[in-house]
Design an enzyme around this catalytic site. Structure first.
Site, PDB file in Angstrom:
ATOM      1  N   ARG A 119       0.834  -1.216   0.000  1.00 42.71           N
ATOM      2  CA  ARG A 119       0.000   0.000   0.000  1.00 42.71           C
ATOM      3  C   ARG A 119       0.860   1.254   0.000  1.00 42.71           C
ATOM      4  O   ARG A 119       0.541   2.240  -0.674  1.00 42.71           O
ATOM      5  CB  ARG A 119      -0.923  -0.028   1.229  1.00 42.71           C
ATOM      6  CG  ARG A 119      -1.913   1.119   1.287  1.00 42.71           C
ATOM      7  CD  ARG A 119      -2.968   0.881   2.353  1.00 42.71           C
ATOM      8  NE  ARG A 119      -3.708   2.111   2.630  1.00 42.71           N
ATOM      9  CZ  ARG A 119      -3.731   2.743   3.798  1.00 42.71           C
ATOM     10  NH1 ARG A 119      -3.050   2.242   4.833  1.00 42.71           N
ATOM     11  NH2 ARG A 119      -4.419   3.849   3.950  1.00 42.71           N
ATOM     12  N   HIS A 123       0.484   3.943  -2.932  1.00 40.17           N
ATOM     13  CA  HIS A 123       0.010   5.302  -2.660  1.00 40.17           C
ATOM     14  C   HIS A 123       1.088   6.364  -2.898  1.00 40.17           C
ATOM     15  O   HIS A 123       0.762   7.509  -3.200  1.00 40.17           O
ATOM     16  CB  HIS A 123      -0.506   5.397  -1.226  1.00 40.17           C
ATOM     17  CG  HIS A 123      -1.854   4.780  -1.046  1.00 40.17           C
ATOM     18  ND1 HIS A 123      -2.799   5.277  -0.172  1.00 40.17           N
ATOM     19  CD2 HIS A 123      -2.435   3.696  -1.634  1.00 40.17           C
ATOM     20  CE1 HIS A 123      -3.892   4.535  -0.223  1.00 40.17           C
ATOM     21  NE2 HIS A 123      -3.683   3.560  -1.102  1.00 40.17           N
ATOM     22  N   TRP A 262     -10.448  -8.784   2.133  1.00 39.68           N
ATOM     23  CA  TRP A 262     -11.108  -9.095   0.870  1.00 39.68           C
ATOM     24  C   TRP A 262     -11.140 -10.598   0.608  1.00 39.68           C
ATOM     25  O   TRP A 262     -12.031 -11.079  -0.085  1.00 39.68           O
ATOM     26  CB  TRP A 262     -10.385  -8.409  -0.283  1.00 39.68           C
ATOM     27  CG  TRP A 262     -10.557  -6.936  -0.375  1.00 39.68           C
ATOM     28  CD1 TRP A 262     -11.525  -6.257  -1.075  1.00 39.68           C
ATOM     29  CD2 TRP A 262      -9.741  -5.925   0.225  1.00 39.68           C
ATOM     30  NE1 TRP A 262     -11.354  -4.900  -0.948  1.00 39.68           N
ATOM     31  CE2 TRP A 262     -10.265  -4.665  -0.151  1.00 39.68           C
ATOM     32  CE3 TRP A 262      -8.600  -5.964   1.040  1.00 39.68           C
ATOM     33  CZ2 TRP A 262      -9.689  -3.463   0.256  1.00 39.68           C
ATOM     34  CZ3 TRP A 262      -8.036  -4.769   1.452  1.00 39.68           C
ATOM     35  CH2 TRP A 262      -8.575  -3.526   1.068  1.00 39.68           C
TER      36      TRP A 262
END
Length: 367
Positions: A119, A123, A262
């Site tokens: 991440r 990002h 998820w």
């Protein structure tokens, strides 16, 4: 700390080094920035070495942070001045240290730092704007406020802290190279595909930080996704492929407001994210948090509105179905898109290699 700072100030005054002050706004330009950074780094590196200390900063102001960036880059510049040129083997050592760190998470999330490092890489690169040429991984501007405090970056202080420890071990590597290499190591060590990567990013300043709103908003639909990804230069197929990174990790109510993983294997990179989108029945979760979906069978998995549109939008759906049916195809397309994502905003001339490298996993090095 005062004893360290005083010699440095005296040396800086005697050498008539330039004083770091807030700069007058000027058009964005990478090449001149790289040149001026190098000159400044070498000058301050000489002062740091002569003063016998390393500048440590505690102020939260942008100016102090820029001074800190220059000082931290002094070690890198000093090594360059003594003909230290990192080789591919040196970057492999950094990769290895990152890979070893993944399993030091203890009780954090699902026992791995891998997802949060992916991440961070994502990002720090996904802020690129092709029209203005700003953003991307080149300057690692998430180190500075207000970008560090943008809502989409909540919780990434954990990942930056992990990377900071590794930076102390390998001070010659830039933050942009370190963070993107962290994403590569995490994907590969979590049984994902090889991600071609090459170094060459430089450290920027607070003035280079990007405005809020450049990263995906999970509450939105397909129009928003296209606006965000088209701005970076990606197409529908690449949007779906990159969304497959949600095979990893989970959401936290104290960060994004959403909650849950998820997939059932959030520390293993697979195409299960796409399989579950099609195979499970998804219902809107009844709770006090933001709008998200849960699998009807167990209620333990979740999908965000931006995930669900991948099987609602006709163009997105055909790619999502192809990836659900064929993991090898997903791995191939994800590798290509993720490698390109990590290079957004970096001038080609800065890279140390004309072709990206494929660094070896820890298991491959044991053979």
């Amino acid at each position: 700390m005062q004893a360290i700072r005083s010699p440095l100030r005296r040396v800086a005054l005697q050498a008539r080094l330039p004083v770091v002050r807030p700069r007058v706004a000027r058009p964005f330009s990478t090449a001149p920035e790289a040149k001026s950074n190098t000159t400044l780094y070498l000058g301050i590196a000489a002062a740091v070495l002569a003063g016998g200390g390393y500048w440590a900063y505690t102020s939260s102001s942008d100016t102090a942070r820029e001074v800190g960036t220059v000082a931290k880059s002094a070690t890198q510049a000093a090594k360059a001045a003594t003909n230290f040129v990192p080789s591919r083997a040196d970057y492999q050592k950094v990769y290895n240290r990152i890979a070893e760190t993944l399993d030091e998470a203890g009780e954090y999330d699902d026992g791995s730092y891998g997802p949060v490092l992916v991440r961070l890489a994502w990002h720090s690169s996904g802020t690129y704007d092709k029209e203005t040429g700003t953003g991307g991984s080149n300057y690692a501007t998430m180190r500075f406020e207000p970008e560090a405090l943008h809502g989409a970056n909540n919780g990434l202080n954990v990942a930056r802290g992990i990377m900071e420890k590794i930076k102390q071990e390998f001070p010659w590597i830039s933050y942009g190279d370190l963070w993107t290499l962290g994403g590569v190591a995490a994907i590969q060590e979590m049984q994902g595909p090889k991600i071609p990567w090459r170094p060459g990013r430089i450290d920027g300043f607070a003035k280079d930080a990007t405005p809020d709103g450049r990263l995906p908003d999970a509450t939105q639909g397909q129009d928003h996704l296209r606006k965000i990804f088209y701005r970076m230069g990606f197409n529908d197929q690449e949007i779906v492929a990159l969304s497959g990174a949600h095979a990893l990790g989970r959401c936290h109510t104290d960060r994004s407001g959403f909650e849950g993983p998820w997939t059932f294997s959030p520390t293993t990179f697979t195409h299960d994210y796409f399989k579950l989108l099609f195979d499970e029945k998804w219902v809107w979760r009844k709770w006090s948090g933001p709008k998200q979906l849960a699998d009807k069978k167990t209620g333990t998995l979740m999908m965000l509105p931006t995930d669900y549109v991948l099987i609602q939008d006709k163009s997105f759906k055909k790619y999502a179905k192809a990836y659900a049916d064929n993991q090898d195809l997903f791995f191939k397309d994800f590798s290509a898109a993720f490698a390109r994502l990590l290079e957004l905003g970096v001038p080609t001339a800065q890279f140390v290699s004309s072709e990206p490298w494929e660094l070896k996993t820890l298991d491959e090095q044991k053979k």
